[in-house]
Write a protein that holds these residues in place. Structure first.
Motif, PDB file in Angstrom:
ATOM      1  N   GLU A   1      55.689  55.386  66.517  1.00 35.72           N
ATOM      2  CA  GLU A   1      55.956  54.723  67.626  1.00 35.72           C
ATOM      3  C   GLU A   1      56.002  53.045  67.531  1.00 35.72           C
ATOM      4  OE1 GLU A   1      57.176  55.444  70.683  1.00 35.72           O
ATOM      5  OE2 GLU A   1      57.429  57.378  69.634  1.00 35.72           O
TER       6      GLU A   1
ATOM      7  N   LYS B   1      59.165  51.138  65.983  1.00 38.18           N
ATOM      8  CA  LYS B   1      60.579  51.264  66.886  1.00 38.18           C
ATOM      9  C   LYS B   1      60.487  49.968  67.231  1.00 38.18           C
ATOM     10  CE  LYS B   1      60.418  56.131  68.145  1.00 38.18           C
ATOM     11  NZ  LYS B   1      60.396  56.955  69.405  1.00 38.18           N
ATOM     12  N   GLU B   2      59.479  48.870  67.271  1.00 34.80           N
ATOM     13  CA  GLU B   2      59.523  47.668  67.652  1.00 34.80           C
ATOM     14  C   GLU B   2      59.906  46.730  66.129  1.00 34.80           C
ATOM     15  OE1 GLU B   2      56.280  46.090  69.612  1.00 34.80           O
ATOM     16  OE2 GLU B   2      55.733  47.843  70.777  1.00 34.80           O
TER      17      GLU B   2
ATOM     18  N   SER C   1      67.282  52.704  61.176  1.00 31.17           N
ATOM     19  CA  SER C   1      67.667  52.737  62.536  1.00 31.17           C
ATOM     20  C   SER C   1      67.337  54.046  63.152  1.00 31.17           C
ATOM     21  CB  SER C   1      69.083  52.359  62.871  1.00 31.17           C
ATOM     22  OG  SER C   1      70.095  52.927  62.480  1.00 31.17           O
TER      23      SER C   1
ATOM     24  N   ILE D   1      64.826  55.861  62.835  1.00 30.29           N
ATOM     25  CA  ILE D   1      63.206  55.725  63.268  1.00 30.29           C
ATOM     26  C   ILE D   1      63.531  55.859  64.954  1.00 30.29           C
ATOM     27  CG2 ILE D   1      61.321  54.434  63.229  1.00 30.29           C
ATOM     28  CD1 ILE D   1      61.444  54.125  60.389  1.00 30.29           C
ATOM     29  N   LYS D   2      64.217  55.017  65.562  1.00 27.58           N
ATOM     30  CA  LYS D   2      64.112  54.989  67.181  1.00 27.58           C
ATOM     31  C   LYS D   2      64.321  56.183  67.617  1.00 27.58           C
ATOM     32  CE  LYS D   2      65.688  50.357  66.578  1.00 27.58           C
ATOM     33  NZ  LYS D   2      66.669  49.194  67.022  1.00 27.58           N
ATOM     34  N   SER D   3      64.961  57.084  67.162  1.00 28.11           N
ATOM     35  CA  SER D   3      65.101  58.536  67.659  1.00 28.11           C
ATOM     36  C   SER D   3      64.164  59.541  67.552  1.00 28.11           C
ATOM     37  CB  SER D   3      66.652  59.074  67.347  1.00 28.11           C
ATOM     38  OG  SER D   3      66.370  59.249  66.247  1.00 28.11           O
ATOM     39  N   GLU D   4      62.920  59.098  66.679  1.00 32.38           N
ATOM     40  CA  GLU D   4      61.952  59.816  66.083  1.00 32.38           C
ATOM     41  C   GLU D   4      60.917  59.887  66.999  1.00 32.38           C
ATOM     42  OE1 GLU D   4      62.221  62.198  63.416  1.00 32.38           O
ATOM     43  OE2 GLU D   4      64.309  61.408  63.086  1.00 32.38           O
ATOM     44  N   SER D   5      59.977  60.927  66.949  1.00 36.46           N
ATOM     45  CA  SER D   5      58.669  60.695  67.745  1.00 36.46           C
ATOM     46  C   SER D   5      57.393  60.830  66.874  1.00 36.46           C
ATOM     47  CB  SER D   5      58.655  61.683  68.873  1.00 36.46           C
ATOM     48  OG  SER D   5      58.849  63.085  68.376  1.00 36.46           O
TER      49      SER D   5
END
Length: 90
Positions: free
Chosen positions: A42, A45-46, A31, A33-37
Motif C-alpha cells: 500500500e 502506491k504513493e 506501475s 504495483i498500483k493494482s496489487e494489494s
C-alpha cells in the motif's frame, strides 16, 4: 551464482534502472504495483514513497521493510528482454 542488486536509480515515476551483480543492467516499470494489494504494498502506491527505494544487502528495499527478491527480479527482467551487459550500455 547468487544475483544481487548493486544499484537502483529512479528514472521517473515508478521506473527504475537496476544494476545487478552479474554485470547486467535494465529498466523496469513498477506501475503494476498500483493494482496489487497487501499492507506492505500500500505505501508503495504513493509515488514519493516508492521513490524512497534503496539497496540493502543486494536487495531493493523500502522504508517499511518491503523488499524485492533480486533473483526473481533478475529472472523476470531477463525473460522480458530488459537486461543488457553493462559494457554494452557504455
Amino acid at each position: 551464482m547468487l544475483i544481487k542488486v548493486r544499484k537502483a536509480k529512479i528514472l521517473g515515476d515508478v521506473r527504475l534502472a537496476v544494476e545487478f551483480s552479474d554485470d547486467t543492467i535494465g529498466e523496469r516499470d513498477f506501475s503494476f504495483i498500483k493494482s496489487e494489494s497487501g499492507p506492505m504494498l500500500e505505501p508503495l502506491k504513493e509515488l514519493a514513497y516508492f521513490q524512497r527505494v534503496f539497496v540493502e544487502d543486494g536487495v531493493l528495499t523500502w522504508p517499511n521493510g518491503y523488499d524485492w527478491d533480486p533473483i526473481a527480479l533478475h529472472d523476470e527482467m531477463k525473460k522480458a528482454g530488459l537486461l543488457h551487459r553493462l559494457d554494452a550500455a557504455e
